[in-house]
Design a protein around this motif. Structure first.
Motif: not given
Length: 456
Positions: A305-311, A332-337, A374-376
Motif C-alpha cells: 500500500v502506497d499511503w502517501p498516494h492514497l492520502v 502527520e507521518w511517523p518519524p523518519e526511519g 496521523r500515521f504510526t
C-alpha cells in the motif's frame, strides 16, 4: 456420455481384453509344461532302451509286427517312434514309425524334424561306449491336442460365464452409481430458494469431497443472495423518502412565482439531489465492499500500500467540503526511519476507507477547526474537534442508515459501516472514542481482531 455408460464401455472393452491376455498366458504356460512332460518321457524312454542294449548286446533284431487294423492302441502307437543303431549305422531295433527316423551323430539332445508330413520332436541318446545310438520321437500333434484339451477345459466355463459376468458388472456399476442418481433426484426436486446443505454422511467416500464443496458453494450463493436482498430492501426503503421529498421540492420549484421563492426552492431541490446522489454512491460502495467481504480475504490483492498516494487522493476528494466549512486538513507521518502502517491490500478500497473517515471528520467538526490524519507504524488515526459521542451512540456506530439525532449535514448513515467492512477485509480493527482530555472524536484503525460490522 454419462458416467454409467462410460464405465460400462470401459468394462466391456477391458474385461474381454484382459481375459484374452490371461488366456494367452495360460496357453503359453500349458504348452511349456506339456513340452517339459513329454520331453521328459522321451528322455526316459531312450534311457530305458539304452539300458536294455547295454545289458544284452543282442545282434540285429527284426522289426516288431504291425498292429492289427482294429487295435485300439494303434493311434497312440503311431504318435511314438523308437530306433536303435549300432556303430556301423545299422538299424538294429525299430518300430514302424522309427524306420523314418534319421541317424544323427553327435551328443545327446532334442531335434525338431518332419515325419509323414507333420512335426516331430526326437531325442537322440548315444551310449557311453559309443556302441549304440537310441532315438525316441513323438508327434508334436499329440502335445498340441493335450494343450488344446487342457485349455478348452478351462476356457469353456469362462466363455459360458463371460456374458453373465458382464451382466453382473453392468448391474454392479448401476448399483454403485445409485447415490449419484439419488443426489441428482434430490437436487432436481429443489426449488431455487432451497440452498440447504446436502448431508454427506450417507454418501460414498468419493462423493463426500464433492458434497462438501457443493455445500460451500450453496453457502456462498445464499450469502450473496442475502446481500442482494438486503441491498434491494434497503435501497427501496431509503430511496423512497428522498425521492418523495425531491418530487415535493420540484413541485414547489414549478409553482414558485417570485425570484426569491424560486431560488430558495431550487437550493432545497439541489440539496436534495446531493443527498440522494451521496446516498446512492454510498450504497453502491457498501454493496461492493460486502461482496468482497463475502468472498473471503483471498479477494484482496496482495500489493504493498502506497499511503502517501492514497492520502493525497482521499484529501483531494474531501477538499471541496473542507473549504466550504473552513476546515483545515493535516496529515502527520511517523518519524523518519519508521514505516507508516506497512501492509498489503486493495488500494481502491483503502482510498474509500480514508475518504469516508476524512469526510465524516470534516462533516461533523465545528467550522474553522482542524482535522488531522496521523500515521504510526501500526495504525492510522483521524481526529477532529467535534462533540464526543455518548456510550449509546458509540455502540450504534456502524449500523447501516443510522444517524444520530440533530445532524444537519447531508449523510446516509453508511460511511462508518463501509469503513468497518473494508477494515475487516484487510484484517484491521476500527476503534471509536473521544480525543485527548475527552475533547473531540478520534477514530483509530489498527492491526487486530476486527469488530464485527453492524448490519441491523
Amino acid at each position: 456420455m454419462s458416467l454409467q455408460r462410460r464405465l460400462l464401455l470401459y468394462l466391456l472393452v477391458c474385461a474381454p481384453l484382459v481375459w484374452g491376455v490371461t488366456l494367452w498366458v495360460s496357453v503359453s504356460r500349458a504348452r511349456h509344461e506339456v513340452n517339459e512332460l513329454y520331453d521328459g518321457e522321451l528322455v526316459r524312454l531312450a534311457r530305458q532302451v539304452q539300458a536294455v542294449f547295454n545289458r544284452q548286446h543282442p545282434g540285429p533284431l527284426p522289426a516288431p509286427p504291425f498292429p492289427a487294423a482294429d487295435d485300439p492302441l494303434d493311434d497312440d502307437a503311431r504318435e511314438l517312434a523308437v530306433a536303435v543303431w549300432n556303430t556301423q549305422g545299422q538299424l538294429v531295433l525299430t518300430d514302424r514309425e522309427g524306420r523314418q527316423l534319421q541317424r544323427r551323430a553327435g551328443p545327446a539332445g532334442f531335434v525338431d524334424t518332419q515325419l509323414f508330413g507333420t512335426a516331430w520332436r526326437v531325442y537322440y541318446l548315444p551310449s557311453s561306449n559309443g556302441e549304440w545310438l537310441v532315438a525316441a520321437g513323438q508327434d508334436v500333434h499329440e502335445r498340441q491336442e493335450l494343450v488344446a484339451g487342457l485349455t478348452a477345459s478351462q476356457i469353456t466355463p469362462w466363455l459360458l460365464m463371460l456374458p453373465f459376468l458382464l451382466l453382473a458388472m453392468a448391474l454392479a456399476v448401476r448399483q454403485a452409481l445409485l447415490p449419484i442418481r439419488t443426489l441428482t433426484a434430490e437436487l432436481q426436486g429443489r426449488n431455487a430458494q432451497d440452498l440447504l446443505p446436502v448431508s454427506p454422511l450417507r454418501a460414498p467416500a468419493e462423493l463426500q469431497p464433492l458434497l462438501v464443496a457443493m455445500n460451500g458453494l450453496f453457502t456462498r450463493i445464499d450469502d450473496s443472495l442475502e446481500r442482494e436482498r438486503r441491498f434491494t430492501a434497503d435501497a427501496a426503503h431509503e430511496l423512497r423518502t428522498p425521492l418523495a421529498v425531491l418530487r415535493a421540492q420540484w413541485d414547489v420549484v414549478r409553482r414558485a412565482h417570485s425570484g426569491t421563492e424560486r431560488a430558495q426552492a431550487e437550493a432545497r431541490f439541489s440539496t436534495g439531489l446531493d443527498r440522494t446522489d451521496r446516498l446512492v454512491t454510498q450504497m453502491l460502495a457498501l454493496s461492493r465492499v460486502e461482496a468482497r467481504l463475502g468472498s473471503g480475504s483471498a479477494a484482496v490483492p496482495h500489493t504493498p500500500v502506497d499511503w502517501p498516494h492514497l492520502v493525497e487522493q482521499a484529501m483531494g476528494d474531501c477538499l471541496p467540503l473542507a473549504e466550504r466549512r473552513h476546515i483545515e486538513l493535516a496529515c502527520e507521518w511517523p518519524p523518519e526511519g519508521q514505516p507508516a502502517l506497512p501492509m498489503q491490500g486493495d488500494a481502491d478500497l483503502l482510498t474509500v476507507l480514508l475518504r469516508n473517515l476524512l469526510d465524516n471528520a470534516v462533516r461533523y467538526a465545528p467550522q474553522g477547526t482542524l482535522v488531522t490524519l496521523r500515521f504510526t507504524s501500526n495504525a492510522l488515526v483521524v481526529e477532529n474537534h467535534g462533540t464526543p459521542l455518548s456510550t449509546e451512540q458509540l455502540a450504534s456506530l456502524g449500523t447501516r442508515f443510522h444517524r444520530p439525532q440533530g445532524q444537519t449535514e447531508i449523510g446516509s448513515g453508511l460511511g462508518v459501516s463501509i469503513v468497518q467492512r473494508i477494515a475487516a477485509l484487510h484484517g484491521l480493527a476500527v476503534v471509536f472514542g473521544p480525543g485527548d482530555n475527552g475533547q473531540g472524536m478520534r477514530v483509530r484503525v489498527q492491526r487486530g481482531t476486527p469488530r464485527p460490522p453492524a448490519t441491523a
